[in-house]
Design an enzyme around this catalytic site. Sequence first.
Site, PDB file in Angstrom:
ATOM      1  N   HIS A 170       1.487   2.547  -9.977  1.00  0.00           N
ATOM      2  CA  HIS A 170       0.460   2.887  -8.995  1.00  0.00           C
ATOM      3  C   HIS A 170      -0.847   2.247  -9.466  1.00  0.00           C
ATOM      4  O   HIS A 170      -1.220   2.411 -10.636  1.00  0.00           O
ATOM      5  CB  HIS A 170       0.223   4.403  -8.937  1.00  0.00           C
ATOM      6  CG  HIS A 170       1.381   5.212  -8.454  1.00  0.00           C
ATOM      7  ND1 HIS A 170       1.415   5.780  -7.202  1.00  0.00           N
ATOM      8  CD2 HIS A 170       2.535   5.576  -9.065  1.00  0.00           C
ATOM      9  CE1 HIS A 170       2.538   6.467  -7.060  1.00  0.00           C
ATOM     10  NE2 HIS A 170       3.233   6.362  -8.178  1.00  0.00           N
TER      11      HIS A 170
ATOM     12  N   HIS B  83       7.798   1.734 -10.745  1.00  0.00           N
ATOM     13  CA  HIS B  83       6.645   1.179 -10.026  1.00  0.00           C
ATOM     14  C   HIS B  83       5.367   1.595 -10.720  1.00  0.00           C
ATOM     15  O   HIS B  83       5.272   2.661 -11.320  1.00  0.00           O
ATOM     16  CB  HIS B  83       6.624   1.640  -8.567  1.00  0.00           C
ATOM     17  CG  HIS B  83       6.774   3.121  -8.390  1.00  0.00           C
ATOM     18  ND1 HIS B  83       7.992   3.758  -8.500  1.00  0.00           N
ATOM     19  CD2 HIS B  83       5.866   4.092  -8.121  1.00  0.00           C
ATOM     20  CE1 HIS B  83       7.822   5.048  -8.303  1.00  0.00           C
ATOM     21  NE2 HIS B  83       6.547   5.291  -8.081  1.00  0.00           N
TER      22      HIS B  83
ATOM     23  N   ASN C 279       4.952   7.079 -13.228  1.00  0.00           N
ATOM     24  CA  ASN C 279       5.568   8.393 -13.360  1.00  0.00           C
ATOM     25  C   ASN C 279       7.010   8.234 -13.799  1.00  0.00           C
ATOM     26  O   ASN C 279       7.734   7.365 -13.313  1.00  0.00           O
ATOM     27  CB  ASN C 279       5.530   9.138 -12.018  1.00  0.00           C
ATOM     28  CG  ASN C 279       4.115   9.544 -11.634  1.00  0.00           C
ATOM     29  OD1 ASN C 279       3.339   9.982 -12.483  1.00  0.00           O
ATOM     30  ND2 ASN C 279       3.765   9.396 -10.369  1.00  0.00           N
TER      31      ASN C 279
ATOM     32  N   ARG D 287       0.839  -1.198   0.000  1.00  0.00           N
ATOM     33  CA  ARG D 287       0.000   0.000   0.000  1.00  0.00           C
ATOM     34  C   ARG D 287       0.875   1.249   0.000  1.00  0.00           C
ATOM     35  O   ARG D 287       1.876   1.305   0.723  1.00  0.00           O
ATOM     36  CB  ARG D 287      -0.887   0.028   1.251  1.00  0.00           C
ATOM     37  CG  ARG D 287      -2.018  -0.969   1.207  1.00  0.00           C
ATOM     38  CD  ARG D 287      -2.904  -0.789   2.433  1.00  0.00           C
ATOM     39  NE  ARG D 287      -3.792  -1.905   2.600  1.00  0.00           N
ATOM     40  CZ  ARG D 287      -5.001  -2.006   2.027  1.00  0.00           C
ATOM     41  NH1 ARG D 287      -5.442  -1.022   1.264  1.00  0.00           N
ATOM     42  NH2 ARG D 287      -5.747  -3.069   2.218  1.00  0.00           N
ATOM     43  N   ASP D 288       0.464   2.234  -0.787  1.00  0.00           N
ATOM     44  CA  ASP D 288       1.165   3.514  -0.784  1.00  0.00           C
ATOM     45  C   ASP D 288       0.957   4.177   0.575  1.00  0.00           C
ATOM     46  O   ASP D 288      -0.145   4.216   1.109  1.00  0.00           O
ATOM     47  CB  ASP D 288       0.625   4.416  -1.906  1.00  0.00           C
ATOM     48  CG  ASP D 288       1.544   5.592  -2.176  1.00  0.00           C
ATOM     49  OD1 ASP D 288       2.118   5.651  -3.276  1.00  0.00           O
ATOM     50  OD2 ASP D 288       1.691   6.462  -1.284  1.00  0.00           O
ATOM     51  N   ILE D 289       2.032   4.718   1.118  1.00  0.00           N
ATOM     52  CA  ILE D 289       1.983   5.310   2.459  1.00  0.00           C
ATOM     53  C   ILE D 289       1.156   6.607   2.466  1.00  0.00           C
ATOM     54  O   ILE D 289       0.680   7.023   3.517  1.00  0.00           O
ATOM     55  CB  ILE D 289       3.432   5.549   2.961  1.00  0.00           C
ATOM     56  CG1 ILE D 289       3.491   5.564   4.478  1.00  0.00           C
ATOM     57  CG2 ILE D 289       4.044   6.792   2.364  1.00  0.00           C
ATOM     58  CD1 ILE D 289       4.905   5.462   5.036  1.00  0.00           C
TER      59      ILE D 289
ATOM     60  N   VAL E 127      10.468   8.389  -6.334  1.00  0.00           N
ATOM     61  CA  VAL E 127      11.290   7.217  -5.980  1.00  0.00           C
ATOM     62  C   VAL E 127      11.870   6.641  -7.270  1.00  0.00           C
ATOM     63  O   VAL E 127      11.117   6.188  -8.146  1.00  0.00           O
ATOM     64  CB  VAL E 127      10.451   6.152  -5.246  1.00  0.00           C
ATOM     65  CG1 VAL E 127      11.327   4.944  -4.908  1.00  0.00           C
ATOM     66  CG2 VAL E 127       9.832   6.728  -3.972  1.00  0.00           C
TER      67      VAL E 127
HETATM   68  P1  AMP Z   1       6.238   8.364  -7.482  1.00  0.00           P
HETATM   69  O1  AMP Z   1       5.924   9.777  -7.063  1.00  0.00           O
HETATM   70  O2  AMP Z   1       5.535   7.921  -8.719  1.00  0.00           O
HETATM   71  O3  AMP Z   1       7.733   8.121  -7.527  1.00  0.00           O
HETATM   72  O4  AMP Z   1       5.628   7.458  -6.336  1.00  0.00           O
HETATM   73  C1  AMP Z   1       6.280   7.166  -5.148  1.00  0.00           C
HETATM   74  C2  AMP Z   1       5.222   6.769  -4.171  1.00  0.00           C
HETATM   75  O5  AMP Z   1       5.844   6.083  -3.104  1.00  0.00           O
HETATM   76  C3  AMP Z   1       4.456   7.939  -3.552  1.00  0.00           C
HETATM   77  O6  AMP Z   1       3.075   7.843  -3.882  1.00  0.00           O
HETATM   78  C4  AMP Z   1       4.718   7.791  -2.055  1.00  0.00           C
HETATM   79  O7  AMP Z   1       3.602   8.107  -1.270  1.00  0.00           O
HETATM   80  C5  AMP Z   1       5.105   6.336  -1.945  1.00  0.00           C
HETATM   81  N1  AMP Z   1       5.947   6.019  -0.810  1.00  0.00           N
HETATM   82  C6  AMP Z   1       7.040   6.692  -0.374  1.00  0.00           C
HETATM   83  N2  AMP Z   1       7.572   6.081   0.696  1.00  0.00           N
HETATM   84  C7  AMP Z   1       6.806   4.990   0.932  1.00  0.00           C
HETATM   85  C8  AMP Z   1       6.832   3.947   1.917  1.00  0.00           C
HETATM   86  N3  AMP Z   1       7.780   3.901   2.875  1.00  0.00           N
HETATM   87  N4  AMP Z   1       5.882   3.000   1.878  1.00  0.00           N
HETATM   88  C9  AMP Z   1       4.923   3.039   0.926  1.00  0.00           C
HETATM   89  N5  AMP Z   1       4.841   3.983  -0.031  1.00  0.00           N
HETATM   90  C10 AMP Z   1       5.762   4.952  -0.029  1.00  0.00           C
END
Ligand code: AMP
Length: 123
Positions: free
Chosen positions: A104, A102, A89, A31-33, A98
């Site tokens: 979403h 990945h 993204n 799950r996204d945080i 990140v």
């Molecule tokens: P992006 O902006 O496409 O690189 O997406 C990165 C996603 O990772 C964001 O939606 C963040 O909320 C999510 N994220 C960052 N740290 C964590 C974590 N520790 N656990 C779960 N999701 C995370």
Amino acid sequence: MDGQPTLFSRIIAGEIPADIIYRDDDCIAFRDIQAQAPVHLLIVPVEPIPSIANIEPSHEQMLGHLFVVAARLGEEFGVARSGYRLIINHGDDAGQTVPHLHLHLIGGRPLGALVGVAPPAPH
Ligand code: AMP
């Protein structure tokens, strides 16, 4: 890459906790945080490919697998019928934060025409 493990590699290694809902040899989903909707999952390849721009022909099968897993999770999380959006993204303008490829998977509410579209910013 600078050789440092990515945040998501550290989650895969169990060094950082996450709400992991699926894993196999090639990918993990959690799950996204900062969930943007009732269902907001991240589907992440184990291989730390920085972004979609680093995809090579050898990744074809693994990428297809990510979509198979996404479809399965869409069913499992009850959004296959109502609908969901898959987002990848790449780079600053898309808001990639990140540098580990990945997907979403976002659903569970009407998403509008696009999610996360910010007003135009000057370059
Ligand atoms: P992006 O902006 O496409 O690189 O997406 C990165 C996603 O990772 C964001 O939606 C963040 O909320 C999510 N994220 C960052 N740290 C964590 C974590 N520790 N656990 C779960 N999701 C995370």
